[in-house]
Design an enzyme around this catalytic site. Structure first.
Site, PDB file in Angstrom:
ATOM      1  N   SER A  86       0.832  -1.199   0.000  1.00 56.47           N
ATOM      2  CA  SER A  86       0.000   0.000   0.000  1.00 56.47           C
ATOM      3  C   SER A  86       0.871   1.255   0.000  1.00 56.47           C
ATOM      4  O   SER A  86       1.775   1.391   0.824  1.00 56.47           O
ATOM      5  CB  SER A  86      -0.901  -0.027   1.239  1.00 56.47           C
ATOM      6  OG  SER A  86      -1.670   1.125   1.256  1.00 56.47           O
ATOM      7  N   GLY A  87       0.590   2.142  -0.940  1.00 50.55           N
ATOM      8  CA  GLY A  87       1.340   3.399  -1.026  1.00 50.55           C
ATOM      9  C   GLY A  87       2.576   3.290  -1.901  1.00 50.55           C
ATOM     10  O   GLY A  87       3.349   4.239  -1.997  1.00 50.55           O
ATOM     11  N   THR A 106      -1.566   2.533  -8.161  1.00 49.50           N
ATOM     12  CA  THR A 106      -2.660   3.250  -8.839  1.00 49.50           C
ATOM     13  C   THR A 106      -2.091   4.298  -9.790  1.00 49.50           C
ATOM     14  O   THR A 106      -2.559   4.456 -10.907  1.00 49.50           O
ATOM     15  CB  THR A 106      -3.587   3.885  -7.793  1.00 49.50           C
ATOM     16  OG1 THR A 106      -4.028   2.847  -6.926  1.00 49.50           O
ATOM     17  CG2 THR A 106      -4.778   4.559  -8.431  1.00 49.50           C
ATOM     18  N   ASN A 133      -1.280   5.356   3.094  1.00 49.75           N
ATOM     19  CA  ASN A 133      -1.403   6.046   1.801  1.00 49.75           C
ATOM     20  C   ASN A 133      -2.579   7.018   1.857  1.00 49.75           C
ATOM     21  O   ASN A 133      -3.671   6.655   2.271  1.00 49.75           O
ATOM     22  CB  ASN A 133      -1.625   4.967   0.707  1.00 49.75           C
ATOM     23  CG  ASN A 133      -1.755   5.565  -0.676  1.00 49.75           C
ATOM     24  OD1 ASN A 133      -1.656   6.786  -0.855  1.00 49.75           O
ATOM     25  ND2 ASN A 133      -1.973   4.705  -1.650  1.00 49.75           N
ATOM     26  N   SER A 148      -5.399   5.670  -0.719  1.00 53.13           N
ATOM     27  CA  SER A 148      -5.280   4.211  -0.771  1.00 53.13           C
ATOM     28  C   SER A 148      -6.504   3.582  -1.436  1.00 53.13           C
ATOM     29  O   SER A 148      -7.647   3.913  -1.122  1.00 53.13           O
ATOM     30  CB  SER A 148      -5.139   3.683   0.654  1.00 53.13           C
ATOM     31  OG  SER A 148      -4.954   2.294   0.607  1.00 53.13           O
ATOM     32  N   SER A 149      -6.228   2.671  -2.375  1.00 55.34           N
ATOM     33  CA  SER A 149      -7.343   1.972  -3.033  1.00 55.34           C
ATOM     34  C   SER A 149      -7.931   0.996  -2.040  1.00 55.34           C
ATOM     35  O   SER A 149      -7.218   0.164  -1.490  1.00 55.34           O
ATOM     36  CB  SER A 149      -6.837   1.202  -4.250  1.00 55.34           C
ATOM     37  OG  SER A 149      -6.058   2.021  -5.058  1.00 55.34           O
ATOM     38  N   GLY A 174      -2.827  -2.796  -2.143  1.00 56.14           N
ATOM     39  CA  GLY A 174      -1.524  -3.416  -1.879  1.00 56.14           C
ATOM     40  C   GLY A 174      -1.477  -4.082  -0.522  1.00 56.14           C
ATOM     41  O   GLY A 174      -2.341  -3.865   0.346  1.00 56.14           O
ATOM     42  N   GLU A 223      -0.898  -4.800   3.117  1.00 60.16           N
ATOM     43  CA  GLU A 223      -0.884  -3.785   4.186  1.00 60.16           C
ATOM     44  C   GLU A 223      -0.917  -4.413   5.565  1.00 60.16           C
ATOM     45  O   GLU A 223      -1.513  -5.473   5.775  1.00 60.16           O
ATOM     46  CB  GLU A 223      -2.040  -2.794   4.014  1.00 60.16           C
ATOM     47  CG  GLU A 223      -3.421  -3.376   4.091  1.00 60.16           C
ATOM     48  CD  GLU A 223      -4.499  -2.349   3.732  1.00 60.16           C
ATOM     49  OE1 GLU A 223      -4.194  -1.308   3.161  1.00 60.16           O
ATOM     50  OE2 GLU A 223      -5.676  -2.641   4.024  1.00 60.16           O
TER      51      GLU A 223
HETATM   52  N1  LIG Z   1       5.059   8.155 -10.174  1.00 64.54           N
HETATM   53  C1  LIG Z   1       4.680   8.934  -9.183  1.00 64.54           C
HETATM   54  N2  LIG Z   1       4.960  10.229  -9.212  1.00 64.54           N
HETATM   55  C2  LIG Z   1       4.589  11.058  -8.225  1.00 64.54           C
HETATM   56  N3  LIG Z   1       3.944  10.647  -7.133  1.00 64.54           N
HETATM   57  C3  LIG Z   1       3.633   9.335  -7.020  1.00 64.54           C
HETATM   58  C4  LIG Z   1       3.980   8.415  -8.039  1.00 64.54           C
HETATM   59  N4  LIG Z   1       3.542   7.196  -7.666  1.00 64.54           N
HETATM   60  C5  LIG Z   1       2.929   7.367  -6.459  1.00 64.54           C
HETATM   61  N5  LIG Z   1       2.989   8.649  -6.068  1.00 64.54           N
HETATM   62  C6  LIG Z   1       2.453   9.234  -4.826  1.00 64.54           C
HETATM   63  O1  LIG Z   1       2.228   8.193  -3.945  1.00 64.54           O
HETATM   64  C7  LIG Z   1       0.868   8.140  -3.512  1.00 64.54           C
HETATM   65  C8  LIG Z   1       0.390   6.701  -3.347  1.00 64.54           C
HETATM   66  O2  LIG Z   1       0.412   6.062  -4.572  1.00 64.54           O
HETATM   67  P1  LIG Z   1      -0.736   5.052  -5.025  1.00 64.54           P
HETATM   68  O3  LIG Z   1      -2.010   5.531  -4.582  1.00 64.54           O
HETATM   69  O4  LIG Z   1      -0.512   4.760  -6.419  1.00 64.54           O
HETATM   70  O5  LIG Z   1      -0.384   3.817  -4.155  1.00 64.54           O
HETATM   71  P2  LIG Z   1      -0.956   2.367  -4.262  1.00 64.54           P
HETATM   72  O6  LIG Z   1       0.147   1.451  -4.501  1.00 64.54           O
HETATM   73  O7  LIG Z   1      -2.071   2.353  -5.216  1.00 64.54           O
HETATM   74  O8  LIG Z   1      -1.522   2.121  -2.800  1.00 64.54           O
HETATM   75  P3  LIG Z   1      -2.780   1.327  -2.325  1.00 64.54           P
HETATM   76  O9  LIG Z   1      -2.433  -0.087  -2.372  1.00 64.54           O
HETATM   77  O10 LIG Z   1      -2.990   1.797  -0.969  1.00 64.54           O
HETATM   78  O11 LIG Z   1      -3.839   1.710  -3.229  1.00 64.54           O
HETATM   79  C9  LIG Z   1       0.138   8.852  -4.570  1.00 64.54           C
HETATM   80  O12 LIG Z   1      -1.011   9.455  -4.057  1.00 64.54           O
HETATM   81  C10 LIG Z   1       1.150   9.889  -5.046  1.00 64.54           C
HETATM   82  O13 LIG Z   1       1.111  11.016  -4.194  1.00 64.54           O
HETATM   83 MG   LIG Z   2      -3.966   2.147  -5.116  1.00 65.58          MG
END
Ligand SMILES: Nc1ncnc2c1ncn2[C@@H]1O[C@H](COP(=O)(O)OP(=O)(O)OP(=O)(O)O)[C@@H](O)[C@H]1O
Ligand SMILES: [Mg+2]
Length: 1122
Positions: free
Chosen positions: A115-116, A120, A165, A168-169, A392, A394
């Protein structure tokens, strides 16, 4: 190894030489974990967040915006080899897109990480790339927009801030993007996996509810007012999250509303969705007051009815009924329905369950609705690229059923990675008989089995505990787990001897050693969440709600339909959450296996969500559990590319003339021929049993480049042939056309020339003929003139001769003879003309021939006179005696009245009758007439006597005998007055159309007659002209005298009392129809209508004129004839 060597070669000469560290971990030398982490860190510190392991991208979350995205960058990566440019997600996206387009293989992009870690975001970057790649046609742009805009909506409703996050999804998402044969997106399908709905009613410290709640409360005031929400109210479901945060909720809400619009949600649908959110928020604010019921059971009631009323209005239910429903529970006990009241906590539990149900069903509805908009409508063959972005791995302080499910899902994804990259690849080398040293890795299949194995797996235990009869609790489930899984190496619980005193593991928890670390799960709520049941009465209440989205058979609670609730079907339990999830994950795995995988492995650099910080231990942990080192090792030892001989031959056969266009031998030999022909060193490839293995990706790229070139050449040849063909056929067509045109032009010109010649010939002919004719005519004319001249000369000559000869006969009395002859001739002609032009014998015929000769004018007039007299005589002789007498009378009348009295013309056409009242036949008269011997009646008519005293008219019958004028009573025929005719000495008339007759009487000198004398008489007689004429004639025959007749507009009347004047006035107004007599002192005023019709004279105003003309003429002529 050669693969590594090749990369070093590329690095020295290519763009990679400008890289920090190495862009592909395969190139690390020596390959140690330390070097690996060091390389990651170095690259991360210089903002190079992507690193390859072969074709797998490792992405480290930068937590800041980097300028490595956008359309320019996409253009840079379009169609380029992976190793030509710095590692990027775009390169993987491009590889997947091209592989799909060129090799016709369905693709999937698997994005994993905790997660984070940035999954996404990575999925959005992939979608952005795909959208930028394809065509710009209107439909494609629309569908691309819809696909992209599904993200803000699903993130608003399915993402939340967690401690790990901020976005977070809280649901799993797999999106299939569908493409047509051109590579243009034509639609998509989204599959969603289990939403963490417990978050709706409760959040851990530092976490928030789903974004949409905050976004809505930061929305426009008018909207909140409509939804009966307020920023000032404290909503219980948002207790642990502030309404305001660092997140720009208001801005995101605008984006969501725009996205709804782009996807195609109607205003009504958006309103309904937002109402559902408001309903959840408001339901959360309902509180209950506990009370003891009469039967000793606990009961409760709603504390604040205002909230219920507002809610009911939005929901479309009756407030009272709803308030009761949410404090009760209806159960089915065998055949009966039992309703019992709930305690305050029980009611709160039911309310929370309802809120969770509304929200999670709303979420599923949203996904379906989006699918409805984005699904492709064309039936063409399509290729698919799937993008998987799920929650992800967590670990929280307190992990529950949801974390268990999320982490299980991540285990499965790790498994598919292991299977496809580590396991299958190594197994394939062995199967294909390629020399291989096995590389060890941790296979998490054992953990997956611990969770999902039928009968003994944790999920099966949970289902069993939920379904079994008897008292089942979360704790009985835990002990059951211990009994079944206690000995498993990845399962730990306090029941186990080993962990009896492990304080980190609470008594109500079990711990699993996941591939990514240990997680202890508290069993509280496991059974409940797995059962996921909602009280029937609540389902029914929602079903009956008058709300477009929630209520009804198409609403979110179809099971609440009374028929279903009552029915037998209801006895069947719906599958548990765990079963549903297991099934859907199995389906997902099957789906992913059928596609060509592409990997993005996300790493989280630190736990504080901040940029520029990389925590070595945290990253090391992730690198380890993700099996990245093992991944590098397999890649380094293995082959970059493998393909079945048949496929390889088919793809590259154009590179060698011996294999082009068809190779008849063994496919392996064909591939060998190709590789030898393109001079690829033998050490670059190995032949397996069914596949060719190529060590170096560069070799593959070279092969692809050559193929492109060959295709280009082939295309050029085909183009050349095609163009030749096209131009040849075009030339032939043009030639044919030219021949046809020139033929037609020649024919046209020839015809035109011929017609001109013919016209000229005709004109010339005309002229010549004309000339000839004129010559001939001239000759004829000359001949004729001469003939005439000769004749004239001869005539003159003969005349001269004759005159000379006869001159002596004409000399004596010739003039007199000729004159007499001429005179006789003239008279003869005059009479002849007169005889031929004689008029008719009618005396009124005015015609008479004209006379040309002045010398005969007198004779002509005399003859006219004579002729007229003669025909009058003839006419007279033809008349009867009576008619002659009648006409004589008329003649007399004419002499008396013509041109003096207008009435004359009216009386003229009718013959005089004398007795107009048939008096002779009246017996009464016969007696009366005998008295004075008045039998010989000359005239009798109806009339009036005007009183001299007052001017009044008295009706009477006026009779004239040869002796006297008698006035009779019109009915009794009694003599009113008898005037001897000899006494009348004059008559007076008006010049107008009236019948007024003034009789002037000679006053007797003395005697009895003098006594009875009263004066002159005024009578109004219808036929006064006739009366006057006869009176005059009769008096003359008696006395031998002509009495005087006076016709004037003023007259006088002698009376005993002195003379009275009489004035006749003509009135042309049309108001009166007969004479009106008025006596004013000593004078009478008689007003006479201009067009009066006197009694007895029947004629119309129209034939009045005709009578004037005809009557006049006839009478004139007849008179003349007489
Ligand atoms: N390539 C990137 N460039 C800039 N910021 C990023 C990038 N990837 C992630 N982030 C930052 O990290 C945060 C978390 O990323 P994201 O939501 O994609 O996580 P995740 O893996 O989907 O988590 P979860 O499993 O909780 O959904 C985003 O809100 C963003 O602020
Ligand atoms: Mg996500």
């Amino acid at each position: 190894m050669s693969y590594q060597h090749q990369h070093q070669h590329v690095e020295q000469h290519g763009i990679l030489s400008r890289m920090v560290g190495v862009g592909d971990m395969v190139l690390l030398d020596p390959l140690t974990e330390e070097n690996f982490l060091d390389n990651l860190q170095k690259r991360f510190n210089s903002d190079q967040i992507y690193t390859y392991i072969g074709s797998v991208v490792v992405s480290v979350n930068p937590y800041k915006h980097l300028s490595i995205y956008g359309s320019d960058k996409i253009e840079e990566y379009r169609g380029r080899n992976m190793y030509e440019l710095p590692p990027h997600i775009y390169a993987v996206a491009d590889l997947a897109y091209r592989s799909m387009k060129n090799h016709n293989r369905d693709q999937c992009v698997l994005i994993t990480g905790e997660s984070g870690a940035g999954k996404t975001e990575a999925s959005k970057i992939i979608m952005q790339y795909v959208a930028a790649m394809s065509s710009k046609s209107k439909e494609v742009v629309k569908i691309k927009q819809q696909l992209l805009q599904s993200n803000p909506v699903l993130e608003a409703f399915g993402n939340a801030k967690t401690v790990r996050n901020d976005n977070s999804s809280r649901f799993g998402k797999y999106m299939d993007i569908e493409f047509d044969f051109k590579g243009d997106p034509i639609g998509g399908i989204i599959t969603n996996y289990l939403l963490e709905k417990s978050r709706v009613v409760q959040q851990a410290t530092g976490e928030r509810n789903f974004h949409i709640f905050y976004q809505l409360l930061n929305g426009p005031e008018t909207m909140l007012h409509k939804l009966k929400l307020s920023k000032d109210v404290k909503y219980n479901f948002l207790t642990d999250g502030k309404i305001t945060d660092t997140i720009d909720d208001a801005g995101h809400f605008k984006d969501v509303l725009t996205a709804f619009n782009v996807i195609g949600f109607s205003h009504e649908e958006v309103d309904q969705v937002l109402q559902a959110i408001a309903i959840v928020l408001k339901l959360g604010n309902i509180t209950y007051k506990g009370r003891s019921a009469m039967n000793g059971m606990e009961g409760c009631s709603v504390e604040d009815m205002k909230e219920i009323e507002e809610l009911s209005e939005i929901l479309g239910v009756k407030p009272d009924k709803f308030a009761t429903t949410i404090t009760q529970r209806t159960m089915k006990a065998r055949e009966d329905k039992v309703t019992c009241t709930l305690s305050a906590s029980g009611a709160a539990y039911a309310r929370d369950a309802l809120c969770k149900a509304i929200y999670s069903r709303l979420f599923t509805w949203l996904v379906q609705r989006i699918n409805q908009s984005i699904q492709s409508t064309t039936k063409t063959r399509r290729k698919v690229m799937g993008v998987l972005d799920i929650y992800g791995f967590e670990v929280f302080d307190n992990n529950s059923f949801e974390q268990f499910i999320i982490n299980y899902c991540n285990e499965k994804l790790q498994q598919i990675f292991i299977e496809l990259t580590l396991k299958e690849e190594q197994e394939e080398y062995i199967q294909e008989g390629i020399e291989w040293i096995h590389i060890d890795y941790f296979d998490n299949e054992i953990i997956c089995k611990l969770i999902e194995q039928p009968h003994t797996g944790i999920l099966s235990m949970l289902d069993e505990e939920c379904l079994r009869p008897g008292e089942a609790t979360d704790m009985t489930f835990l002990s059951k787990l211990h009994d079944t899984c206690g000995s498993h190496t990845h399962f730990e619980s306090r029941h186990n001897q080993e962990f009896l005193s492990d304080k980190t593991l609470p008594h109500d928890s079990f711990r699993i050693l996941h591939y990514a670390g240990k997680v202890s799960y508290c069993v509280e709520g496991f059974l409940d969440k797995n059962n996921d049941s909602l009280y029937r009465n609540l389902s029914m209440a929602m079903y009956s709600a008058q709300h477009g989205l929630i209520g009804g058979a198409d609403g979110l609670f179809p099971e609440g339909e009374p028929v279903i609730v009552e029915g037998a079907d209801n006895m069947k339990r719906p599958p548990t959450t765990a079963t549903q999830f297991k099934v859907s994950i199995a389906q997902l795995m099957k789906n992913l296996h059928s596609k060509n995988p592409n990997y993005i492995r996300c790493i989280k650099p630190n736990a504080v969500k901040r940029s520029g910080i990389i925590t070595q231990d945290l990253v090391k942990h992730q690198v380890r559990y993700l099996g990245l080192m093992e991944n590098v090792r397999v890649k380094r030892a293995g082959y970059a590319f493998r393909q079945k001989y048949e496929d390889c031959l088919e793809r590259y056969k154009m590179l060698c003339p011996r294999t082009w266009p068809n190779w008849r031998g063994n496919p392996q030999d064909g591939v060998k021929e190709i590789l030898q022909h393109v001079e690829i060193p033998e050490k670059e490839y190995t032949f397996g049993r069914t596949k060719i293995f190529i060590i170096n990706p560069k070799t593959l790229f070279d092969l692809e480049d050559e193929r492109q070139e060959s295709l280009h050449d082939l295309a050029t040849i085909m183009q050349r042939i095609w163009r030749g063909y096209v131009w040849r056929t075009r030339y032939q067509r043009m030639r044919q056309a030219q021949i046809l045109i020139s033929k037609n032009v020649k024919a046209y010109l020839g015809e035109k020339h011929f017609l001109a010649l013919r016209a000229a010939a005709v004109i010339m002919q005309c002229y010549i003929r004309g000339w000839k004719a004129r010559c001939l005519l001239r000759a004829h004319k000359e001949l004729k003139r001469r003939t005439i001249a000769v004749t004239v000369i001869a005539a003159y000559w003969r005349g001269l001769v004759d005159r000379k000869k006869y001159r002596r006969y004409f000399r004596a009395n010739a003039g007199g003879v000729i004159a007499k002859f001429m005179e006789r001739l003239l008279i003869y002609l005059f009479y002849k003309k007169l005889r031929d032009g004689l008029p008719s014998t009618s005396p009124i015929d005015k015609k008479w021939p004209t006379c040309k000769y002045d010398c005969l004018k007198t004779a002509h007039n005399e003859l006219k006179e004579m002729h007229h007299k003669w025909r009058c005589q003839v006419y007279r002789k033809s008349l009867s005696k009576e008619r002659q007498a009648q006409l004589k009378e008329k003649l007399e009348a004419s002499e008396l009245f013509k041109d003096k009295k207008s009435l004359y013309w009216i009386s003229l056409p009718a013959p005089f009758q004398g007795d107009y009242v048939s008096l002779k036949r009246q017996e009464k008269w016969q007696k009366v007439s005998a008295i004075n011997d008045d039998n010989n009646i000359i005239f009798a008519d109806e009339g009036f006597k005007i009183n001299r005293a007052d001017g009044k008219a008295v009706s009477c019958t006026i009779v004239m005998s040869d002796k006297a004028l008698i006035l009779l009573h019109p009915e009794t025929f009694k003599i009113k007055y008898r005037l001897p005719l000899a006494d009348i000495n004059g008559l007076s008339y008006s010049p107008y159309t009236d019948g007024m007759t003034l009789l002037h009487i000679t006053a007797p000198a003395n005697g009895p007659a003098a006594k009875s004398y009263k004066g002159d008489l005024i009578l109004n007689i219808a036929h006064s002209v006739e009366c006057g004429t006869r009176l005059l004639r009769t008096i003359k025959s008696i006395t031998g005298k002509n009495i005087e007749i006076k016709i004037s507009s003023s007259s006088s009347l002698a009376s005993k009392s002195g003379d009275l004047s009489v004035q006749f006035i003509e009135n042309s107004s049309g108001e009166i129809t007969g004479p009106v007599v008025k006596k004013v002192k000593k004078s009478f005023q008689v007003t006479v209508p201009k067009k009066q019709i006197p009694n007895g004279v029947k004629t119309s105003s129209n034939n009045h004129k005709a009578a004037q003309n005809n009557g006049h003429e006839n009478a004139e002529d007849e008179t003349a004839a007489l």
